[in-house]
Design a protein around this motif. Structure first.
Motif, PDB file in Angstrom:
ATOM      1  N   GLY A   1      14.573   4.281  -5.673  1.00  5.25           N
ATOM      2  CA  GLY A   1      14.325   5.195  -4.576  1.00  5.25           C
ATOM      3  C   GLY A   1      12.847   5.508  -4.445  1.00  5.25           C
ATOM      4  N   ALA A   2      12.535   6.707  -3.957  1.00  2.53           N
ATOM      5  CA  ALA A   2      11.153   7.170  -3.863  1.00  2.53           C
ATOM      6  C   ALA A   2      10.816   7.905  -5.156  1.00  2.53           C
ATOM      7  N   CYS A   3      10.589   7.143  -6.230  1.00  6.06           N
ATOM      8  CA  CYS A   3      10.511   7.718  -7.568  1.00  6.06           C
ATOM      9  C   CYS A   3       9.103   8.158  -7.929  1.00  6.06           C
ATOM     10  N   HIS A   4       9.010   8.858  -9.030  1.00  7.47           N
ATOM     11  CA  HIS A   4       7.754   9.308  -9.627  1.00  7.47           C
ATOM     12  C   HIS A   4       6.795   8.124  -9.758  1.00  7.47           C
ATOM     13  N   ALA A   5       5.546   8.307  -9.317  1.00  5.67           N
ATOM     14  CA  ALA A   5       4.445   7.340  -9.431  1.00  5.67           C
ATOM     15  C   ALA A   5       4.503   6.211  -8.420  1.00  5.67           C
ATOM     16  N   LEU A   6       5.564   6.101  -7.627  1.00  2.00           N
ATOM     17  CA  LEU A   6       5.659   5.023  -6.647  1.00  2.00           C
ATOM     18  C   LEU A   6       4.551   5.104  -5.608  1.00  2.00           C
ATOM     19  N   GLU A   7       4.109   6.306  -5.280  1.00  2.00           N
ATOM     20  CA  GLU A   7       3.154   6.498  -4.190  1.00  2.00           C
ATOM     21  C   GLU A   7       1.740   6.038  -4.534  1.00  2.00           C
ATOM     22  N   LEU A   8       1.447   5.786  -5.825  1.00  2.00           N
ATOM     23  CA  LEU A   8       0.060   5.587  -6.221  1.00  2.00           C
ATOM     24  C   LEU A   8      -0.542   4.302  -5.660  1.00  2.00           C
ATOM     25  N   GLY A   9       0.239   3.246  -5.545  1.00  2.00           N
ATOM     26  CA  GLY A   9      -0.273   2.032  -4.920  1.00  2.00           C
ATOM     27  C   GLY A   9      -0.642   2.239  -3.464  1.00  2.00           C
ATOM     28  N   PHE A  10       0.028   3.189  -2.806  1.00  2.00           N
ATOM     29  CA  PHE A  10      -0.288   3.524  -1.419  1.00  2.00           C
ATOM     30  C   PHE A  10      -1.519   4.423  -1.353  1.00  2.00           C
ATOM     31  N   VAL A  11      -1.666   5.340  -2.291  1.00  2.00           N
ATOM     32  CA  VAL A  11      -2.837   6.219  -2.329  1.00  2.00           C
ATOM     33  C   VAL A  11      -4.111   5.405  -2.505  1.00  2.00           C
ATOM     34  N   PHE A  12      -4.090   4.452  -3.434  1.00  2.00           N
ATOM     35  CA  PHE A  12      -5.290   3.680  -3.750  1.00  2.00           C
ATOM     36  C   PHE A  12      -5.410   2.399  -2.927  1.00  2.00           C
ATOM     37  N   ASP A  13      -4.432   2.132  -2.060  1.00  2.00           N
ATOM     38  CA  ASP A  13      -4.421   0.895  -1.292  1.00  2.00           C
ATOM     39  C   ASP A  13      -4.489  -0.308  -2.228  1.00  2.00           C
ATOM     40  N   THR A  14      -3.682  -0.248  -3.275  1.00  2.00           N
ATOM     41  CA  THR A  14      -3.612  -1.335  -4.255  1.00  2.00           C
ATOM     42  C   THR A  14      -2.192  -1.889  -4.347  1.00  2.00           C
ATOM     43  N   GLY A  15      -1.458  -1.822  -3.250  1.00  2.00           N
ATOM     44  CA  GLY A  15      -0.078  -2.291  -3.270  1.00  2.00           C
ATOM     45  C   GLY A  15       0.083  -3.768  -3.550  1.00  2.00           C
ATOM     46  N   ASP A  16      -0.993  -4.542  -3.398  1.00  2.00           N
ATOM     47  CA  ASP A  16      -0.892  -5.985  -3.618  1.00  2.00           C
ATOM     48  C   ASP A  16      -1.065  -6.385  -5.080  1.00  2.00           C
ATOM     49  N   VAL A  17      -1.491  -5.473  -5.952  1.00  2.00           N
ATOM     50  CA  VAL A  17      -1.684  -5.866  -7.347  1.00  2.00           C
ATOM     51  C   VAL A  17      -0.331  -5.907  -8.050  1.00  2.00           C
ATOM     52  N   PRO A  18      -0.148  -6.782  -9.006  1.00  2.00           N
ATOM     53  CA  PRO A  18       1.159  -6.904  -9.673  1.00  2.00           C
ATOM     54  C   PRO A  18       1.636  -5.594 -10.296  1.00  2.00           C
ATOM     55  N   GLU A  19       0.704  -4.792 -10.779  1.00  2.00           N
ATOM     56  CA  GLU A  19       1.092  -3.538 -11.439  1.00  2.00           C
ATOM     57  C   GLU A  19       1.717  -2.556 -10.454  1.00  2.00           C
ATOM     58  N   SER A  20       1.328  -2.595  -9.186  1.00  2.00           N
ATOM     59  CA  SER A  20       1.986  -1.762  -8.177  1.00  2.00           C
ATOM     60  C   SER A  20       3.370  -2.295  -7.851  1.00  2.00           C
ATOM     61  N   ARG A  21       3.507  -3.615  -7.804  1.00  2.00           N
ATOM     62  CA  ARG A  21       4.800  -4.200  -7.451  1.00  2.00           C
ATOM     63  C   ARG A  21       5.846  -4.002  -8.537  1.00  2.00           C
ATOM     64  N   LYS A  22       5.417  -3.666  -9.767  1.00  2.00           N
ATOM     65  CA  LYS A  22       6.395  -3.368 -10.816  1.00  2.00           C
ATOM     66  C   LYS A  22       7.265  -2.174 -10.440  1.00  2.00           C
ATOM     67  N   LEU A  23       6.725  -1.252  -9.644  1.00  2.00           N
ATOM     68  CA  LEU A  23       7.497  -0.103  -9.176  1.00  2.00           C
ATOM     69  C   LEU A  23       7.995  -0.283  -7.751  1.00  2.00           C
TER      70      LEU A  23
END
Length: 514
Positions: free
Chosen positions: A395-417
């Motif tokens: 779902g919309a879980c804890h820490a999921l938003e951080l890749g959107f905050v930093f505009d780093t959604g393309d890094v593998p570490e963001s995709r883990k969540l």
């Protein structure tokens, strides 16, 4: 090359912005400095290379269940009190807004080297981004009779003072510093902006998924005593300083499995110390005059609890435990049976685990953040991140938003969540709101008032909902204190019976997360 108070540093240009990594803001906190407040770093001659992340603070790895979703790189070395700067325009003429980032990780894990926290996008968009490391776990938040409390928080204050004194040389404006953090980072920010010693250092603050709070001193002491018992040493800083560091981390990881965000238990935390933290931060911010000139951006995710319960299959197990799990949640939240009964009436299709998770989320996050916003109308802005991960059950879980905050959604570490396919439009909205807030104090929607506006950031266009959680929050009394009794016809779980139920659930969670 930029001059700092302790010597010159040389960074790198990366994709059009200047990046400086691993700059020491304090001396290595080991040897005679261990468990002590931070001290200034030794000045250096010549030019110090700032091309790589500095050492991370000592920390145990995440359990396998959590490591599947969260990355936590380790950089070895003792010089762990360091920071990084991303800037579009080094030099004192720029006077750009500054955002100082404090990472989360329950005050036991995390670092500024997590790839999700790359500051390029902020610098690209005209904000100087500073991220930092600070002491963690027993090194940063152990409570001892022979050492000052809260050394990790003191590290953060030392870094903030460094930024205030030095950031102009990197293109930042020391009068426009926004302190931002998530989870334990946000809890730290609550303590810092309430601290008398930090007044005047911060213009704005972002608290994402973490409220101002102080931990019970006895709860922290129990954590230290359990460590000391396993290590067969006195519970003193002197004794802990003599323990092998790797052994201390392994022991800390084992003892830490007895606690969880859902059911509590002994844990490290910021405590009232009569010095840096003279009173409970939430009380100081809502009932006193602390940080009255600091603008606030306050947020949470819709399903915070899913990161706490999905790893290790805990959602299904909490469902099976039923009344035992609800009794544990009531003990954690200091509420009576009418609160979970009310949640069940409002959400009749919800699973037991969902009721438990929302109870704990509201108790730990939404209620105190609402209270903070109520005390600061006109200068507070509130949002809920509601986009669900494409991975099962998160779902919309804890820490999921951080890749959107930093505009780093393309890094593998963001995709883990997040999984694949996070919407570009939501990234632009989320990151853009933080940029605008750092620059102007206004993220782009209505400030908090009696209508309780919450900006919903999820699928589709953002919109403002007024009091979207009011029905649930109205079920709690002002102080949240009730007799703890079970829900819906279960036999009373009082005294030792309730304690036994809570211990049983903690043991199960510990085993599944091992």
């Amino acid at each position: 090359m930029v001059d700092t108070p302790y010597g010159a540093v040389r960074g790198r240009y990366e994709r059009g912005v200047a990046v400086f990594r691993g700059i020491p803001y304090a001396a290595p906190p080991f040897g005679p400095r261990r468990f002590r407040p931070p001290e200034p770093p030794e000045p250096w001659d010549g030019v110090r290379d700032a091309g790589s992340f500095g050492p991370t603070a000592p920390k145990p790895p995440y359990s396998e269940a959590f490591a599947h979703y969260l990355s936590d790189p380790v950089v070895p070395g003792d010089d762990c009190l360091n920071l990084n700067v991303w800037t579009p325009e080094p030099g004192p003429a720029a006077r750009l807004p500054v955002l100082v980032w404090l990472h989360g990780g329950a005050l036991t894990r995390g670092s500024s080297a997590v790839p999700v926290y790359d500051g390029h996008a902020f610098a690209r968009d005209g904000v100087v981004l500073v991220s930092l490391n600070y002491r963690l776990g027993v090194e940063g938040y152990g409570l001892f009779p022979d050492a000052p409390a809260n050394p990790g928080l003191r590290d953060q204050l030392a870094a903030l003072r460094w930024v205030h004194a030095s950031i102009a040389a990197f293109g930042g404006d020391p009068d426009r510093i926004t302190l931002a953090g998530q989870s334990a980072g946000a809890i730290s920010i609550g303590a810092l902006i309430a601290a008398p010693q930090a007044q005047g250092l911060v213009r704005r603050a972002v608290l994402q998924s973490g409220p101002p709070e102080a931990a019970e001193r006895d709860k922290v002491r129990r954590m230290v005593r359990r460590l000391a018992t396993r290590l067969k040493i006195p519970a003193t800083a002197e004794a802990f300083a003599a323990v092998d560091r790797d052994l201390l981390l392994r022991t800390q990881a084992e003892v830490g499995r007895l606690s969880s965000p859902v059911l509590g238990g002994p844990a490290f935390g910021i405590v009232v110390d009569g010095d840096l933290v003279p009173r409970d931060p939430l009380e100081a911010l809502t009932e006193g005059d602390a940080a009255r000139d600091v603008d606030l951006l306050l947020g949470w995710t819709r399903d915070e609890y899913r990161l706490w319960l999905v790893p290790g299959g805990l959602m299904d197990h909490v469902d099976r435990l039923g009344p035992v799990a609800l009794a544990g949640a009531m003990a954690r939240c200091h509420c009576g049976h009418e609160v979970p009964r009310g949640y069940r009436a409002l959400h009749p299709e919800a699973r037991t685990a969902e009721i438990v998770g929302q109870l704990v989320t509201d108790h730990l996050l939404r209620r105190p953040l609402h209270r903070l916003a109520d005390a600061r109308p006109g200068s507070s802005y509130v949002y809920e991140f509601a986009w669900p991960s494409s991975l099962p059950d998160l779902g919309a879980c804890h820490a999921l938003e951080l890749g959107f905050v930093f505009d780093t959604g393309d890094v593998p570490e963001s995709r883990k969540l997040a999984g694949e396919g996070g919407p570009r439009e939501l990234c632009d909205v989320m990151h853009g709101a933080w940029v605008r807030f750092a620059a102007t104090g206004d993220p782009g929607w209505q400030s908090w008032d009696d209508s309780r506006p919450v900006r919903i950031l999820g699928d589709g266009a953002p919109y403002t909902a007024h009091g979207p959680r009011d029905r649930e929050l109205a079920l709690w009394t002002a102080d949240g204190a009730h007799e703890s009794v079970p829900v819906g016809g279960a036999p009373p779980a009082r005294g030792t019976e309730l304690a036994s139920a809570v211990r049983r659930l903690r043991r199960t969670m510990r085993a599944r997360l091992h």
